[in-house]
Design a protein around this motif. Structure first.
Motif, short mmCIF file in Angstrom:
data_model
loop_
_atom_site.label_atom_id
_atom_site.label_comp_id
_atom_site.label_asym_id
_atom_site.label_seq_id
_atom_site.Cartn_x
_atom_site.Cartn_y
_atom_site.Cartn_z
N ILE A 99 0.82 -1.22 0.00
CA ILE A 99 0.00 0.00 0.00
C ILE A 99 0.85 1.27 0.00
N LYS A 100 2.13 1.13 0.36
CA LYS A 100 3.01 2.30 0.38
C LYS A 100 3.59 2.59 -1.01
N THR A 101 3.46 1.63 -1.91
CA THR A 101 4.02 1.85 -3.25
C THR A 101 3.29 2.97 -4.00
N PRO A 102 1.95 2.95 -4.05
CA PRO A 102 1.30 4.06 -4.76
C PRO A 102 1.59 5.41 -4.12
N GLU A 103 1.73 5.43 -2.80
CA GLU A 103 2.07 6.70 -2.12
C GLU A 103 3.39 7.23 -2.62
N ALA A 104 4.36 6.31 -2.69
CA ALA A 104 5.69 6.72 -3.15
C ALA A 104 5.62 7.20 -4.60
N LEU A 105 4.88 6.47 -5.42
CA LEU A 105 4.78 6.84 -6.84
C LEU A 105 4.08 8.18 -7.01
N TYR A 106 3.06 8.40 -6.18
CA TYR A 106 2.27 9.63 -6.30
C TYR A 106 3.09 10.85 -5.88
N SER A 107 4.06 10.64 -4.98
CA SER A 107 4.82 11.77 -4.42
C SER A 107 5.56 12.55 -5.49
N GLY A 108 5.91 11.89 -6.57
CA GLY A 108 6.69 12.57 -7.60
C GLY A 108 8.18 12.53 -7.28
N ALA A 109 8.52 12.10 -6.05
CA ALA A 109 9.94 11.98 -5.68
C ALA A 109 10.49 10.66 -6.23
N TYR A 110 11.76 10.44 -6.04
CA TYR A 110 12.36 9.19 -6.52
C TYR A 110 11.79 8.01 -5.75
N VAL A 111 11.70 6.87 -6.40
CA VAL A 111 11.23 5.65 -5.74
C VAL A 111 12.21 4.52 -6.10
N ILE A 112 12.79 3.93 -5.06
CA ILE A 112 13.71 2.81 -5.29
C ILE A 112 13.09 1.59 -4.60
N GLY A 113 12.79 0.57 -5.36
CA GLY A 113 12.12 -0.57 -4.75
C GLY A 113 12.51 -1.90 -5.37
N SER A 114 12.22 -2.95 -4.63
CA SER A 114 12.44 -4.30 -5.16
C SER A 114 11.35 -4.59 -6.17
N GLU A 115 11.55 -5.63 -6.96
CA GLU A 115 10.53 -6.01 -7.95
C GLU A 115 9.19 -6.27 -7.28
N LEU A 116 9.25 -6.95 -6.11
CA LEU A 116 8.01 -7.31 -5.41
C LEU A 116 7.23 -6.07 -4.97
N ALA A 117 7.94 -5.01 -4.64
CA ALA A 117 7.28 -3.80 -4.18
C ALA A 117 6.37 -3.20 -5.26
N PHE A 118 6.66 -3.53 -6.51
CA PHE A 118 5.88 -2.95 -7.61
C PHE A 118 4.79 -3.90 -8.12
N ARG A 119 4.59 -4.99 -7.36
CA ARG A 119 3.53 -5.92 -7.76
C ARG A 119 2.20 -5.18 -7.72
N GLY A 120 1.49 -5.22 -8.82
CA GLY A 120 0.22 -4.49 -8.93
C GLY A 120 0.42 -3.09 -9.47
#
Lengths: 409, 460
Positions: free
Chosen positions: A317-338
Motif C-alpha cells: 500500500i506504500k508503493t502508490p504513495e511513493a509513486l504519487y509523491s513525484g519523488a524518486y522511488v527505489i524498490g524491489s521487484e516485489l514492491a511494484f507488484r500491482g
C-alpha cells in the motif's frame, strides 16, 4: 431507500493507520460515494485501539477468550483467524446479532477471517437475500505460512492449511470478489470465484501546513535523504536489511534512511543484528508513529522513497504513495507488484539485488530533487493512483449484484 | 591559486617514537618543507574549532621532535620480560602519561608524585568512587562536542580551504579526525580530497583487534570512501581489501592507486647503545621486529623453537623480538618467561630507538616475519634494505615486498617454520648467498620515492 452494505473486518477503520485499515476506510468511502449506506462491525483485538478509533458496533475480541486457544496452546499471530471463530461461535454471535442493522443488502467481508460470521448472518431468515462480497487483500495462506515458519511455530502448517480452506470456501461462495493485483485475480478465478474484479490499492493526496514542513525540515537532514514508511506487519521488516546487503554504506555521512511508522523499532532490530551495525546506526533516523499532519510533512520533504519489500502478498500500500509523491522511488521487484505499469516512470528504480539497491540509492541521493511540476508528463499517470479512481469499480459492481438480486425477487 | 593542504594533525599530537603512519606523514611533510614547495600549506584539525592553518615553523618543530627519536624507558629493561602486576600496570600507565608531557616538565612531575604518594593514593581512591559520575560527565562533554562538530558549517568558522584546493591526509584520522565533518565541509566548499589507506585489518580480522577498533574502522573507511576523490593505498593487497569492503557495504569506490612506503631508518651521528642491545649484538641471533600482538604471530616462532629444542637441537641462535607488547598477549608473554624449554633462547627488547634498530638489523644472522596479515610489512622491507635475508609469512601483502628475495612460509605451519629455521641455521653459506643476491638486486624505496609518488598521485 439506500442499499445497505455491512462491512465485517478484524480491525476498526475510523482512524486508519496500517495498510489494511487504510484500504478498508477507502472502500467504505467508495460505497458511500456510490450512494450506499455503510454499516460496519469489526471484531478487533481488545486493548489494541483507542476509543476514538472504534466504530459504534465494533466488538472486542477478549484477550482471555477461550477462542484464542489453538491445539491446546495460546497461539500467537493467528488472532485474525481466531476472531472469525469467536464471532461465529454462539458466545460471539449473540453479540454480533444484536448489532446487525435491520436490512442488509450486501455483506462485504474484508479478508476471509470473518467469513464464518457472514455465513451465520445469512442463515438468519431476515438476511436470506443478502449477497456476499469478499474483499481480498492478498492470498493469505502462503503469507501466514511464511510468517509462522519464520517464527518456528509448530502449528504453522496446520493453521495455514485451515486458512487455505477458509479462503477457498469464501472465494467460491462469494457473489463478488475484489482483488488487489492481477496475479491475485488469477488465483481467485482459478479457485472458482464467480466474479473476480481488480480493485487496486491507491493513495489519498496529502497536504501539510508550511509550519509543519518548516518544523520537520529542521529535524531531518539538510542533504538528500530517503524515506521508508510502514507498519509493523512482518513482511514490512523481514529481510529488510538483507535486501540492502545488511549495509547502509550507500548513504553519505550526512544523509539518512528515515523510517516512519510502527516498523521503526523492527528495522532498527533488523540492522542491529548485522555485521556493520554501528555504521548502519549512523545512517538511520527513526521517527516511529507520526500524526497524519506530521507524516504528510515528512513525505513532502523526502528526496525519495525506499521500498525494499521481499515478502508478503497482495500489493504494497506504500508503493502508490511513493509513486504519487513525484519523488524518486527505489524498490524491489516485489514492491511494484500491482503497479508494474508505473515501473517505467522517470523517477522509479526497480532493483533486483543489494548491489543494484546500493547503486540506485547513491545515484538518487546525488541527483537533483524532483518536484511534482518538474515532469508534468506523468501527471495523469500519477492521478490514476488515487483511491477514488482505483476503487470506483467497487460500488459499480456491487450495485450491479444488488440490482440482479432485486430483479430475481 | 589552488593550494594543497597537508593535514599534519597526527605529527603535531604524537609524542612517542614514530610508528608507520607517523613516519609517513612526517617524511612527506619533511619533503614538502625541504623542497620549499610553495603550493603546499599545512593544517591541523581539532574537535572544537575544526581545521586551522599551521605555520611551517610549527611543523618543523614537530619534525625535529620526531626525528630526535625521544624514547623514554618507562620500565627498567629487566621488567620487560615479566608479566606485569596491577601495581606495575598502574605505574606504567602513570609513567606513560608523564611521557606525554614536555621533557623539561617530567622530572618535576615525577618528583611531585614521589613526595605526595600517600595523598595521591587517597585522592585516587576518592576519584575511583566517583568514577561513574566522572565518566558520565566525560560522555556528556564528548556528545556535546560531537554535536557541535556535526552542526558546524563552513560559514560558522573560518575554514582555510577554498574551492579547488586539495586536502591531503595520511595521518591517523580514525583517532584524530572527524570525517563526517570533513564531508560536510567538502560538500559546501568543493575542494578535492586525497586520503590514505594503510590497511583494513581491524575490519577484515576483527577478532585480532579490540571490538571498538573494528567498529570505528568500518565507519571510518565508509566515510573515507564518500569523501575521497582518490585513495592512496600502501599495497596492492590493501587496495584489493578496501575495494572488496567498499563494494560489500555499498559505498562508492573512488579511484585508488598504490604508493610504496619508504624503508629507510633514520641515521644519527651519535649512537648510544644500551647494555642489553650490546649483549645481543655479541651473539648469533635471528631478528623479528614488530609489536607483540596475536596478529604478528610470534607464537609460531615460539612453538617452532620448542619443537627444535625437543628434537634435541642445541646452540640455536637467539631469537630476538623487538617491539612493544600489545593487546591480548599476556599469556604468551608469561609462556616466554616461564617455559623452561626456551630459557635463554628468546629475548624481548622494548623501546629500541631507530639507530639501535639499524644496528640490530645489520648484525642479525637473518630476520623472520611470520605475520598472519599485513597491509604492507615494513620490517621485511627494512630487512632487505639492510641486506638481510628474511623468512616470511606468505600471507596478504608480504610477497609484494621482496618477491623472490624472500622465502615464504604458511604462517600457521609450525613444522615448516621449524624445519626451514633449522636448515638456515645449519647452512650459513646459503644465508650468505641470499644476502649477496639481496645486496645486488634489491632497490629499497626511499622516502623521497614515496613523496614523489604521492605528488604524482595529486596530479598538480
Amino acid at each position: 431507500m439506500k442499499p445497505v452494505v455491512l462491512i465485517l473486518s478484524t480491525y476498526p477503520f475510523a482512524e486508519p493507520r496500517h495498510g489494511g485499515q487504510v484500504r478498508l476506510a477507502n472502500i467504505a468511502q467508495s460505497y458511500q460515494k456510490g450512494g450506499m449506506q455503510v454499516e460496519s462491525i469489526a471484531i478487533y483485538q481488545a486493548g489494541g485501539y483507542r476509543l476514538s478509533a472504534l466504530g459504534k458496533c465494533d466488538i472486542p475480541f477478549p484477550t482471555t477468550s477461550a477462542y484464542r486457544n489453538y491445539c491446546g496452546t495460546n497461539a500467537a499471530l493467528i488472532s485474525d483467524l481466531q476472531s472469525g471463530r469467536y464471532g461465529a461461535s454462539d458466545d460471539g454471535f449473540k453479540i454480533v446479532k444484536k448489532r446487525l442493522p435491520n436490512k442488509i443488502d450486501v455483506i462485504h467481508v474484508e479478508q476471509p477471517w470473518l467469513w464464518p460470521v457472514a455465513q451465520r448472518i445469512i442463515e438468519l431468515p431476515t438476511y436470506a437475500q443478502t449477497r456476499l462480497v469478499l474483499g481480498s487483500q492478498n492470498i493469505e495462506a502462503p503469507l501466514k505460512r511464511q510468517i509462522l515458519h519464520s517464527q518456528d511455530y509448530s502449528y504453522a502448517d496446520v493453521v495455514s492449511d485451515e486458512i487455505d480452506a477458509l479462503e477457498k470456501e469464501a472465494c467460491v461462495q462469494a457473489d463478488l470478489v475484489f482483488a488487489v493485483t492481477q496475479s491475485d485475480c488469477e488465483v481467485l478465478q482459478n479457485w472458482g470465484g464467480k466474479k473476480v474484479i481488480l480493485a487496486e490499492n491507491g493513495i489519498s493526496p496529502w497536504y501539510a501546513d508550511q509550519s509543519k514542513i518548516d518544523e520537520w525540515s529542521k529535524k531531518l537532514p539538510s542533504t538528500p535523504w530517503l524515506l521508508y514508511v510502514a507498519s509493523a506487519h512482518p513482511p514490512n521488516y523481514q529481510s529488510f536489511a538483507e535486501c540492502l546487503g545488511n549495509s547502509l554504506g550507500c548513504f553519505p555521512p550526512d544523509s539518512r534512511l528515515v523510517i516512519a511508522g510502527s516498523v521503526s523499532d523492527y528495522i532498527q532490530r533488523e540492522f542491529s543484528g548485522t555485521r556493520w551495525h554501528t555504521l548502519n546506526s549512523s545512517r538511520l533516523q527513526l521517527l516511529n508513529v507520526l500524526s497524519d499532519q506530521d507524516l504528510a510533512a515528512v513525505k513532502i520533504l523526502a528526496h525519495g522513497f525506499l521500498l525494499p519489500i521481499t515478502h508478503g502478498g497482495g500489493s504494497n500500500i506504500k508503493t502508490p504513495e511513493a509513486l504519487y509523491s513525484g519523488a524518486y522511488v527505489i524498490g524491489s521487484e516485489l514492491a511494484f507488484r500491482g503497479f508494474e505499469v508505473y515501473a517505467d516512470m522517470a523517477q522509479v528504480r526497480v532493483t533486483r539485488n543489494p548491489t543494484q539497491f546500493h547503486e540506485s540509492i547513491r545515484e538518487v541521493l546525488a541527483a537533483s530533487r524532483r518536484t511534482v511540476s518538474a515532469d508534468e508528463s506523468d501527471g495523469p499517470q500519477r492521478a490514476s493512483l488515487t483511491w477514488d479512481v482505483r476503487l470506483a469499480v467497487i460500488p459499480a459492481a456491487v450495485s450491479e449484484i444488488i440490482r440482479t438480486t432485486e430483479a430475481n425477487k | 591559486m589552488s593550494r594543497v593542504w597537508l593535514d599534519v594533525t597526527s605529527i603535531l599530537i604524537w609524542m612517542r617514537p614514530a610508528v608507520g603512519v607517523i613516519r609517513t606523514e612526517a617524511e612527506f611533510a619533511n619533503y614538502v618543507i625541504s623542497s620549499n614547495d610553495e603550493r603546499f600549506s599545512f593544517c591541523q584539525f581539532d574537535g572544537v574549532s575544526g581545521f586551522n592553518e599551521v605555520t611551517r615553523e610549527t611543523v618543523c618543530a614537530a619534525l625535529d621532535r620526531i626525528s630526535s627519536n625521544v624514547s623514554i624507558n618507562t620500565l627498567p629493561p629487566a621488567l620487560t620480560n615479566l608479566p606485569l602486576t596491577t601495581k606495575d600496570k598502574t605505574k606504567k600507565k602513570i609513567l606513560d602519561l608523564i611521557s606525554l608531557l614536555p621533557i623539561s616538565f617530567q622530572p618535576s612531575v615525577i618528583g611531585f608524585i614521589l613526595r605526595h604518594v600517600q595523598l595521591l593514593k587517597v585522592i585516587l581512591a576518592k576519584l575511583l568512587k566517583i568514577r561513574f559520575f566522572a565518566l558520565w560527565l566525560i560522555q556528556k562533554y564528548f556528545a556535546k562536542l560531537a554535536k557541535l562538530q556535526f552542526e558546524t558549517t563552513a560559514d560558522a568558522v573560518d575554514i582555510p580551504f577554498r574551492k579547488g584546493d586539495v586536502y591531503l591526509s595520511m595521518g591517523a584520522d580514525w583517532n584524530h579526525g572527524d570525517l563526517s565533518y570533513l564531508y560536510s565541509l567538502k560538500r559546501q566548499i568543493g575542494f578535492k580530497a586525497v586520503l590514505f589507506c594503510y590497511d583494513i585489518i581491524p575490519i577484515k580480522l576483527p577478532h585480532l583487534t579490540l571490538d571498538w577498533v573494528a567498529e570505528r574502522f568500518v565507519r571510518y573507511f565508509c566515510n573515507l570512501a564518500w569523501i575521497a576523490d582518490e585513495i592512496l593505498c600502501i599495497s596492492e593487497c590493501s587496495r584489493r581489501d578496501l575495494d572488496g569492503f567498499l563494494n560489500e557495504i555499498g559505498a562508492p569506490v573512488p579511484p585508488m592507486s598504490v604508493v610504496k612506503l619508504g624503508c629507510q631508518l633514520p641515521t644519527m651521528a651519535e649512537i648510544t647503545v644500551s647494555a642489553e642491545v650490546q649483549q645481543v649484538l655479541q651473539q648469533r641471533y635471528v631478528l623479528f621486529v614488530s609489536t607483540i600482538e596475536r596478529r604478528k604471530n610470534h607464537e609460531v616462532l615460539y612453538r617452532a623453537y620448542i619443537r627444535l629444542v625437543e628434537q634435541g637441537h642445541s646452540n640455536l641462535p637467539l631469537l630476538v623480538f623487538v617491539g612493544m607488547p600489545g593487546w591480548g598477549v599476556n599469556d604468551f608473554l608469561a609462556d616466554l618467561n616461564y617455559d623452561p624449554r626456551i630459557t635463554g633462547c628468546i629475548k624481548v627488547l622494548n623501546h629500541i630507538a631507530d639507530p639501535e634498530l639499524r644496528l640490530l638489523y645489520n648484525h642479525a644472522y637473518f630476520t623472520v616475519f611470520p605475520s598472519l596479515y599485513e597491509g604492507w610489512g615494513l620490517p621485511v622491507a627494512e630487512s632487505l634494505a639492510a641486506g638481510k635475508f628474511c623468512l616470511a609469512s606468505d600471507s596478504a601483502s608480504i610477497p609484494e615486498i621482496g618477491g623472490e628475495l624472500v622465502e615464504y612460509i604458511d604462517p600457521w605451519d609450525i613444522n615448516k617454520w621449524a624445519s626451514r629455521l633449522l636448515w638456515y641455521f645449519n647452512n650459513p653459506d646459503e644465508v650468505l648467498k641470499r644476502e649477496i643476491l639481496i645486496k645486488s638486486s634489491y632497490r629499497p624505496t626511499t622516502w623521497t620515492d614515496t613523496s614523489l609518488e604521492i605528488l604524482n598521485a595529486l596530479k598538480l
